[in-house]
Design an enzyme around this catalytic site. Structure first.
Site, PDB file in Angstrom:
ATOM      1  CE1 TYR A  39      -4.230   1.024  -0.186  1.00 31.17           C
ATOM      2  CE2 TYR A  39      -4.490  -1.091   0.913  1.00 31.17           C
ATOM      3  CZ  TYR A  39      -5.025  -0.040   0.185  1.00 31.17           C
ATOM      4  OH  TYR A  39      -6.338  -0.064  -0.180  1.00 31.17           O
ATOM      5  CB  THR A  80      -4.361   3.583 -22.067  1.00 32.54           C
ATOM      6  OG1 THR A  80      -4.134   3.588 -23.473  1.00 32.54           O
ATOM      7  CG2 THR A  80      -5.806   3.953 -21.782  1.00 32.54           C
ATOM      8  NE  ARG A 129      -5.809  -4.425 -19.704  1.00 31.47           N
ATOM      9  CZ  ARG A 129      -6.306  -4.039 -20.881  1.00 31.47           C
ATOM     10  NH1 ARG A 129      -7.260  -3.142 -20.929  1.00 31.47           N
ATOM     11  NH2 ARG A 129      -5.858  -4.560 -22.000  1.00 31.47           N
TER      12      ARG A 129
HETATM   13  N1  PLP Z   1      -9.147   7.251 -24.155  1.00 31.40           N
HETATM   14  C1  PLP Z   1      -9.146   6.631 -25.340  1.00 31.40           C
HETATM   15  C2  PLP Z   1      -8.923   7.440 -26.585  1.00 31.40           C
HETATM   16  C3  PLP Z   1      -9.336   5.253 -25.410  1.00 31.40           C
HETATM   17  O1  PLP Z   1      -9.366   4.651 -26.596  1.00 31.40           O
HETATM   18  C4  PLP Z   1      -9.527   4.531 -24.203  1.00 31.40           C
HETATM   19  C5  PLP Z   1      -9.700   3.074 -24.208  1.00 31.40           C
HETATM   20  O2  PLP Z   1      -9.939   2.429 -25.134  1.00 31.40           O
HETATM   21  C6  PLP Z   1      -9.544   5.240 -23.000  1.00 31.40           C
HETATM   22  C7  PLP Z   1      -9.352   6.600 -23.010  1.00 31.40           C
HETATM   23  C8  PLP Z   1      -9.878   4.582 -21.699  1.00 31.40           C
HETATM   24  O3  PLP Z   1      -8.977   3.683 -21.264  1.00 31.40           O
HETATM   25  P1  PLP Z   1      -9.361   2.607 -20.135  1.00 31.40           P
HETATM   26  O4  PLP Z   1     -10.077   1.521 -20.839  1.00 31.40           O
HETATM   27  O5  PLP Z   1      -8.017   2.231 -19.597  1.00 31.40           O
HETATM   28  O6  PLP Z   1     -10.195   3.298 -19.117  1.00 31.40           O
END
Ligand code: PLP
Length: 560
Positions: free
Chosen positions: A201, A373, A382
């Protein structure tokens, strides 16, 4: 030369003699037991010696038990250890020259002391022959040793979940993964993600934690932050967002009040659901206005963006998309934002890897906030990340913690550090270039086969295919392709007349297949199968035939 030596009771006498023999030849020995003829468990001694070889504390190891078999089996469980059980001097010579063996196992009952001395003598003289084939084969030993995707402890404790992991492993190996937002991470990223940093943590930020014992996870987070700043040329980086969605929300909550207006790309034209979809928190808390693409060229209509900005005076303009295959003109967005006094956020989730490698213009010089991401083209674990100008650093950090999240995922942050380190290496650029070349080769082959692509092609890692001229919906196409071992996702196309559940399009991306080492000729092959499936989607025999071909094909490209 430093050698760790160990034996069980069956090899004790031989070990004692060999110690003197080694020292007389100038070899520094480290005796790790046993120290009498009393019975001991051979795995413990073998593990002590192999552990030191594995860690690099010693150069080599020698193990003696009654036959040498048990100890060599144990030693070979250790990373980077190649233990060889030798009963003749020639075996010792070959084990060094061909296998670069670093642990010698001897059978105290199988050979005489004189035999053992002759074997050790040959072993000490032996040198690894680094010429092509032996090095290649030793590299393969290392690769196969790392192939332990088999989760042994899950197998023992939870057979049901073990079956899930095994099945997913097989699916990922045997399918052609063409979902544009997915990738295969490197083994190093996977190891960090699966590491024991998950136990810690660490609410807060490096050196300002709410928990003690954070000195090492602090190091991991600092590495990730510094590497992110260096890679993208950013003034500040927050590497804690659990996902892209929380990164976006953190920016919104930093600059907008509930009821404030922001301008972003229409989700039905390629924007993400966090760009103000009514069902998403971004659309529920704030007033989202949307720009889209032009009907004629299906590219962002910058005049419309400027017009809408003038009309609605948004506090924030968001650029970036989930299904847009063309270069985004961030400079133009900056100009529009400046013309109405708006802040600019770029969500580069899809293209972060391309940006890192210089294969897509960077938004960092133009935007106050850049969110991403880490698991798409960037090829990390992820998760999410925010880059911003120094003046927003405190507010962004405060919005992530304690605003939106509690304890950061330190194992994921460590894996982000690994991925960012990899992205800083020269070969990352060629990887990203290959992703684009592959997408363009796939696009050309699909077009040559008669498919219509939204905007006519691609500048990046993805292609949006318009299926409306074929008698098949996006949903049917994606399901049928998956049956044939080709995984894509259904996707709306701009001005789609079908619902988001049905769609007239599919989205296809090349990051994952590029990570498997596929190149342009393979893209042509894949395009051929896609066309075949789409044309013969009701013919189960044809689908089964493609499935068989895909299986044989994927077998040639092992998962990273
Ligand atoms: N922003 C864009 C342009 C995305 O394509 C995505 C996911 O596909 C995200 C944000 C959100 O990511 P997450 O699925 O990790 O919340």
């Amino acid at each position: 030369m430093k050698i760790a030596i160990g034996s069980d009771h069956g090899g004790f006498e031989m070990k004692e003699t060999l110690k003197g023999f080694l020292e007389a030849r100038g070899v520094q020995t480290r005796d790790l037991g046993c120290f009498s003829k009393n019975s001991v468990d051979y795995p413990d001694i073998a593990a002590a010696v192999a552990g030191q070889v594995s860690d690099g504390q010693v150069d080599q190891g020698i193990l003696v038990c009654t036959t040498g078999i048990g100890m060599s089996i144990v030693a070979n469980k250790f990373p980077r250890v190649r233990a060889a059980l030798c009963v003749t001097p020639r075996m010792a010579k070959m084990a060094r020259a061909h296998n670069n063996a670093n642990v010698l196992a001897l059978g105290g009952e199988l050979i005489s002391i004189e035999d053992a001395k002759a074997i050790v003598s040959e072993w000490l003289k032996g040198k690894f022959d680094q010429s092509g084939r032996h090095q290649r084969r030793v590299n393969k030993i290392q690769q196969y040793a790392c192939n332990t995707v088999d989760p042994l402890n899950v197998y023992d404790t939870d057979p049901d979940l073990y079956a899930v992991l095994r099945n997913e492993n097989r699916r990922q190996s045997e399918n052609l993964e063409l979902i544009a937002s997915e990738n295969y991470v490197s083994r190093a990223v996977r190891e960090a993600t699966g590491s024991l940093l998950t136990n810690k943590y660490a609410e807060g930020y490096p050196a300002k934690r709410w928990y003690d014992g954070c000195q090492y996870v602090d190091d991991a987070e600092r590495l990730a932050i510094e590497r992110a700043k260096q890679l993208f040329g950013a003034e500040h980086a927050n590497v804690q967002p659990h996902c892209g969605s929380s990164a976006n929300l953190a920016v919104y909550l930093t600059v907008l009040q509930p009821g404030d207006t922001f301008l972003a790309m229409e989700p039905a034209h390629g924007g993400h659901l966090t760009h103000g979809l009514k069902a998403n928190i971004s659309g529920r808390l704030f007033v989202a206005r949307h720009y889209g693409v032009s009907r004629d060229n299906e590219q962002i209509n910058y005049d419309e963006v400027a017009e809408l900005a003038k009309q609605h005076r948004p506090k924030l303009i968001v650029a970036g998309a989930s299904a847009y295959s063309r270069i985004i003109d961030f400079k133009r967005f900056r100009k529009i934002a400046d013309s109405t006094g708006a802040l600019l956020m770029v969500d580069m989730a899809h293209i972060a890897g391309l940006v890192a490698a210089g294969c897509h213009p960077s938004p960092v010089p133009y935007a106050e906030f850049v969110t991403t991401t880490t698991h798409k083209t960037l090829r990390g674990p992820r998760g999410g990340m925010i880059l911003c100008r120094r003046r927003f650093a405190h507010d962004i950090d405060h919005q992530i913690f304690p605003g939106l999240q509690g304890g950061p995922f330190m194992h994921v942050i460590a894996a982000k550090a690994v991925c960012l380190h990899q992205a800083l290496q020269p070969d990352f650029k060629s990887y990203q270039e290959r992703i684009i070349r592959n997408a363009q080769a796939l696009a050309e082959a699909l077009k040559a086969g008669g498919l219509r692509l939204v905007s006519g092609g691609t500048d990046n890692h993805l292609i949006l295919v318009d299926l409306s001229t074929l008698d098949i919906t996006g949903k049917e196409a994606a399901t049928t392709l998956d049956q044939a071992g080709i995984t894509v996702n259904k996707n709306m196309i701009p001005f789609d007349t079908k619902s988001p559940q049905t769609t007239s399009g599919i989205r296809i991306g090349t990051p994952a297949v590029t990570s498997r080492g596929m190149k342009e000729p393979e893209m042509k092959q894949i395009a051929g199968w896609i066309l075949q499936v789409l044309r013969q989607c009701k013919d189960n025999t044809a689908l089964a035939d493609v499935r068989k071909l895909v299986l044989a094909f994927t077998d040639r490209f092992p998962l990273p």
